[in-house]
Design an enzyme around this catalytic site. Sequence first.
Site, mmCIF file in Angstrom:
data_model
loop_
_atom_site.group_PDB
_atom_site.id
_atom_site.type_symbol
_atom_site.label_atom_id
_atom_site.label_comp_id
_atom_site.label_asym_id
_atom_site.label_seq_id
_atom_site.Cartn_x
_atom_site.Cartn_y
_atom_site.Cartn_z
ATOM 1 N N SER A 142 34.285 27.565 -3.219
ATOM 2 C CA SER A 142 35.152 26.804 -4.125
ATOM 3 C C SER A 142 34.910 25.301 -4.011
ATOM 4 O O SER A 142 34.959 24.587 -5.010
ATOM 5 C CB SER A 142 36.624 27.133 -3.867
ATOM 6 O OG SER A 142 37.026 26.744 -2.572
ATOM 7 N N HIS A 149 37.664 19.654 6.436
ATOM 8 C CA HIS A 149 38.433 20.520 7.331
ATOM 9 C C HIS A 149 39.892 20.527 6.889
ATOM 10 O O HIS A 149 40.450 19.461 6.568
ATOM 11 C CB HIS A 149 38.318 20.006 8.767
ATOM 12 C CG HIS A 149 38.984 20.899 9.771
ATOM 13 N ND1 HIS A 149 38.425 22.083 10.189
ATOM 14 C CD2 HIS A 149 40.164 20.781 10.432
ATOM 15 C CE1 HIS A 149 39.231 22.655 11.077
ATOM 16 N NE2 HIS A 149 40.297 21.886 11.227
ATOM 17 N N ASN A 190 31.585 16.944 6.743
ATOM 18 C CA ASN A 190 32.282 18.230 6.695
ATOM 19 C C ASN A 190 33.701 18.008 6.189
ATOM 20 O O ASN A 190 34.248 16.899 6.309
ATOM 21 C CB ASN A 190 32.322 18.851 8.097
ATOM 22 C CG ASN A 190 32.973 20.228 8.107
ATOM 23 O OD1 ASN A 190 32.653 21.066 7.260
ATOM 24 N ND2 ASN A 190 33.871 20.468 9.041
#
Length: 211
Positions: free
Chosen positions: A17, A113, A111
């Site tokens: 997604s 999170h 990244n």
Amino acid sequence: MTTKPLRIAVFASGSGSNFQAIVNAVQEGRLDARIELLVCDRPQAEVVERAQKAGVPAHTFKPKDYASREAYEQEILALLQEKGVELVVLAGYMRIITSVLVDAYWGRMINIHPSLLPSFPGLHAVRQALEHGVKITGVTVHLVDGGLDSGPVLAQRAVNVEPDDTEQSLSEKIHPIEHVLYPQVIQAIAEGAIDLKQAAQPKTKDGMIVQ
């Protein structure tokens, strides 16, 4: 970052997604980037289908086919270098990253999170937040440094936790925030509004870039 559009590779393992959010942002002109490659450790994952529909080349592999993590990362690194990838974007990639990629892309690997790091790193961050009874959690985009969600923070967004939230309902509130924030951060990197070289330097907590 030196070229326009910014050349990126997205690493993902599941439904993709966040990958789709990045694709949409590129297609809609909100993100000045070109997705040169999808890297996926699960050849049957939904994200691979998303890449095919978007016309993004996909490199899929099965970790068990390699002698070590370093072995398949050497192969991936060669592909990234061949395609001139400037920024590696981890988007639900469920493999440990070794020094092969971290060292080669230090300060150029990010990244996302689902918590306000440094709180609740690692797996099941939403579940951890609920178990700890926090009133606020959120989303963090950070540089990857080889530790467990421990790299310098680039951006964060808060999400309220309601008393009746479940892991599913809280995740459903977090995902749309991720889908907005990640392309925004990548665009800020492309524009130079976020200086990754500066962010990659050792910082105190107060020195982190939090938007």
